[in-house]
Structures are given as structure tokens and as C-alpha cells.
Design an enzyme around this catalytic site. Structure first.
Site, mmCIF file in Angstrom:
data_model
loop_
_atom_site.group_PDB
_atom_site.id
_atom_site.type_symbol
_atom_site.label_atom_id
_atom_site.label_comp_id
_atom_site.label_asym_id
_atom_site.label_seq_id
_atom_site.Cartn_x
_atom_site.Cartn_y
_atom_site.Cartn_z
ATOM 1 N N ASP A 112 25.747 27.978 -11.739
ATOM 2 C CA ASP A 112 24.560 28.245 -10.928
ATOM 3 C C ASP A 112 24.586 27.320 -9.723
ATOM 4 O O ASP A 112 25.350 26.353 -9.686
ATOM 5 C CB ASP A 112 23.281 28.031 -11.743
ATOM 6 C CG ASP A 112 22.176 29.011 -11.341
ATOM 7 O OD1 ASP A 112 22.279 29.600 -10.244
ATOM 8 O OD2 ASP A 112 21.216 29.178 -12.111
ATOM 9 N N ASP B 220 0.812 -1.224 0.000
ATOM 10 C CA ASP B 220 0.000 0.000 0.000
ATOM 11 C C ASP B 220 0.843 1.271 0.000
ATOM 12 O O ASP B 220 0.312 2.382 0.103
ATOM 13 C CB ASP B 220 -0.956 0.011 1.190
ATOM 14 C CG ASP B 220 -0.222 -0.004 2.537
ATOM 15 O OD1 ASP B 220 1.025 -0.022 2.537
ATOM 16 O OD2 ASP B 220 -0.904 -0.007 3.578
ATOM 17 N N GLY B 221 2.166 1.112 -0.110
ATOM 18 C CA GLY B 221 3.043 2.272 -0.207
ATOM 19 C C GLY B 221 3.607 2.760 1.104
ATOM 20 O O GLY B 221 4.431 3.682 1.120
ATOM 21 N N LYS C 214 18.836 38.699 -15.307
ATOM 22 C CA LYS C 214 17.721 37.789 -15.566
ATOM 23 C C LYS C 214 16.411 38.490 -15.289
ATOM 24 O O LYS C 214 16.229 39.092 -14.238
ATOM 25 C CB LYS C 214 17.834 36.530 -14.708
ATOM 26 C CG LYS C 214 16.699 35.542 -14.948
ATOM 27 C CD LYS C 214 16.946 34.201 -14.266
ATOM 28 C CE LYS C 214 16.854 34.278 -12.769
ATOM 29 N NZ LYS C 214 16.948 32.940 -12.135
ATOM 30 N N SER D 102 17.278 23.038 -11.920
ATOM 31 C CA SER D 102 16.039 22.298 -11.715
ATOM 32 C C SER D 102 15.323 22.138 -13.055
ATOM 33 O O SER D 102 15.503 21.149 -13.745
ATOM 34 C CB SER D 102 15.147 23.019 -10.703
ATOM 35 O OG SER D 102 13.974 22.280 -10.479
ATOM 36 N N ASP E 208 22.658 35.503 -13.512
ATOM 37 C CA ASP E 208 21.952 36.607 -12.862
ATOM 38 C C ASP E 208 22.685 37.007 -11.592
ATOM 39 O O ASP E 208 23.689 36.399 -11.206
ATOM 40 C CB ASP E 208 20.514 36.212 -12.535
ATOM 41 C CG ASP E 208 20.429 34.905 -11.744
ATOM 42 O OD1 ASP E 208 21.392 34.588 -11.003
ATOM 43 O OD2 ASP E 208 19.427 34.184 -11.874
#
Length: 314
Positions: free
Chosen positions: A229, A48-49, A202, A233, A179
Site C-alpha cells: 500500500d 507557552d509552546g 475493498k 495510517s 484494493d
């Protein structure tokens, strides 16, 4: 506070037990540098996780630490709390957290009525379970330090020295910050590696739409541009910067970041757009890991182990 790459520890430090919930490339070398023992843990998911955990190491009276990078944190958070709470139940002398990547730093203010300020809640709950925290370059935007939201001792390690060591081996490099936010990492890497750098402007037009404007690049066209950076993501900022560099005649463009999350296949999209190489530290396991932050973690972790040991002996 920055650490150097020559991190070392003394065998007189309390000998910790080092646990991990998911395989992490820096766990074994960190445990070795700390003269620590590998924590033995069984884990799996029920149909069920729900999480099943079983600690098979004897932890009574021993300092314990958990290495857990917290990208994509929702599936990692509950097992982490279960493990920390059970280590305490079994009599661990202390329980520390080494989070190479620390999540839930983005929502640091309520922009609209009703929004949940997740950074504060996450910090409060972790502070209840752990005695100390060591992390690498958390996204401190409106917070000046982790002390504003974490009530346990917390040490921030900067990944710039690890990236600088890697980039310092490359000739004819131009470091590029997309940036103003990236300038702190770019400037430090430039100082340590000896490479020149530029910083762009930026303009963000939403979560996934940004515009980068770069200064003149004529004198640097024979160099390899390396975009710097802290976190990749979605990759949209890096992609915009890459396109601007290409439009201004830069033939060779790479990218280096402390944390590579690469959401939605961002790494593949960047390479397909013409990026020559990706370089990340090993805070999050990825094929681009080419800079090791493990030596940077040794001293702050050792300091916390000493402090906890001294407190326990009083």
C-alpha cells in the site's frame, strides 16, 4: 514521473544549504549526494509552546532547501513557514521544499456543506513560501497532479522502485494489493521485482471499518504474501487484508508500504495480529524503514537547483 535508483548529481550544480526541522534519516545522505552543506539551526519551544528558531548559517545568495516530512503536520507547519520566510529575509537565492511525506491531501472536495477543503488552502500557503517542491507519492485521489493546487513547480517521486529493490531480494513472493487504489504501486513493483500479484476489492463502511475480498489464492499458498500500500495510517485496511489472507491459508504474510504513519500504535497491532514483518521506505522515520528513497530524490532536486540557478543568472 518515476525516478530510478541510480540518482546522481554533478558538482557543477549550485551548492545548496540543506536544513531540517526534525531529524530525518534521508537528510544527511541527500545533502551529501547534492554536495550540499548542512544548515545550522537552533530550535526549541518556549514554555507557552511557541516556536523559537535561529539560523546560524550564512545563507545570503545561496540556494536553500528544507527537508520536512509532514506527517502529523499541525505542530510542524508553523516552524516550517517561519524558517522558509526567514531564509528569504536573509537573502537566500531560492528556498525549496523536500517533503518525503506531504500532508493535507485527503480533503480534496467538500463532501458536506461547510467543510473546509484543506488540501487547497495548505497548497496555497506552501506555494507562497517556497520556490519548488519535491515529494514522494502524495495521495492524489481526485487531483490528477499537484499542479492543480500548487502554483510552484512540483515533482512527484514514486517510491515503488525502492520497495521493488528490497522485495526483489526475496524469493517466492506474492504481492497483494488490498484494493484498486493500490494497483498502481503493486503493478509497478511487480514489474520491477518479477513477482506475481493479485488485487482485492475493498468496501469501506466508515473511517475505521473496511471489508477486503481477495481472488482465489490456492496456487500461491507456498509463497510469502506481501501486502502493498502507499500509506499505512490506522492500519485497518492492512489488518482486514491480513485476516483474509490468513483465512485463505497463507502461512507467511508481510506488508510493505511507501509511507508508514502507524497512527494509534497500528504497527504493534498488525504485528500482534500475525504479520511476519513490516517494510517501509524512509520517508517517515520508523524502525521498519528498509527501503531508501534518497537516491530517487537526487535528480529532481538537482534539476530544480539548476533551474533556479539559471533563472537567477539571467
Amino acid at each position: 514521473m518515476s525516478a530510478t535508483l541510480s540518482g546522481s548529481t554533478s558538482s557543477s550544480a549550485p551548492v545548496p544549504i540543506v536544513f531540517e526541522l526534525q531529524p530525518q534519516p534521508l537528510t544527511a545522505p541527500l545533502a551529501a549526494a547534492l554536495y550540499g552543506d548542512a544548515g545550522k539551526l537552533e530550535s526549541r519551544l518556549f514554555p507557552d509552546g511557541e516556536s523559537y528558531l535561529r539560523i546560524t548559517s550564512a545563507v545570503y545568495g545561496r540556494p536553500c532547501l528544507i527537508v520536512a516530512e509532514l506527517s502529523h503536520p499541525n505542530g510542524k507547519y508553523l516552524p516550517l513557514l517561519f524558517l522558509a520566510a526567514t531564509l528569504r529575509e536573509f537573502g537566500a537565492a531560492s528556498v525549496g521544499l523536500v517533503a518525503p511525506y506531504l500532508s493535507y491531501m485527503r480533503q480534496d472536495i467538500r463532501f458536506q456543506d461547510g467543510e473546509v477543503v484543506t488540501s487547497k488552502i495548505f497548497a496555497r500557503e506552501l506555494s507562497r513560501q517556497f520556490d519548488w517542491l519535491v515529494t514522494v507519492d502524495p495521495h492524489l485521489h481526485r487531483y490528477n497532479s499537484l499542479d492543480e493546487i500548487y502554483t510552484i513547480p512540483a515533482q512527484v517521486v514514486h517510491g515503488a522502485p525502492a520497495l521493488a529493490q528490497r522485495l526483489g531480494q526475496m524469493p517466492d513472493v506474492l504481492l497483494v494489493g488490498p484494493d484498486a487504489e493500490s494497483e498502481q504501486w503493486v503493478a509497478e513493483i511487480a514489474q520491477l521485482s518479477g513477482h506475481p500479484f493479485i488485487i482485492g476489492n475493498k468496501h469501506r463502511h466508515g473511517d475505521r471499518k473496511v471489508e477486503i475480498v481477495l481472488p482465489p489464492l490456492e496456487e500461491y499458498k507456498q509463497r510469502t504474501a506481501v501486502i502493498i500500500d502507499d500509506v499505512i495510517s490506522s492500519g485497518h485496511t492492512i489488518l482486514q487484508c491480513l485476516q483474509q489472507l490468513q483465512a485463505n491459508g497463507m502461512k507467511r504474510v508481510q506488508c510493505a508500504a511507501v509511507h508508514g504513519i502507524f497512527a494509534d500504535g497500528a504497527d504493534e497491532k498488525l504485528m500482534a495480529a500475525g504479520l511476519d514483518a513490516l517494510i517501509t521506505t524512509n520517508t517517515i522515520a520508523h524502525s521498519s524503514n528498509a527501503a531508501d528513497v534518497t537516491p530517487l530524490l537526487v535528480k529532481p532536486v538537482t534539476d530544480f537547483l539548476h533551474r533556479q540557478g539559471s533563472a537567477a543568472s539571467r
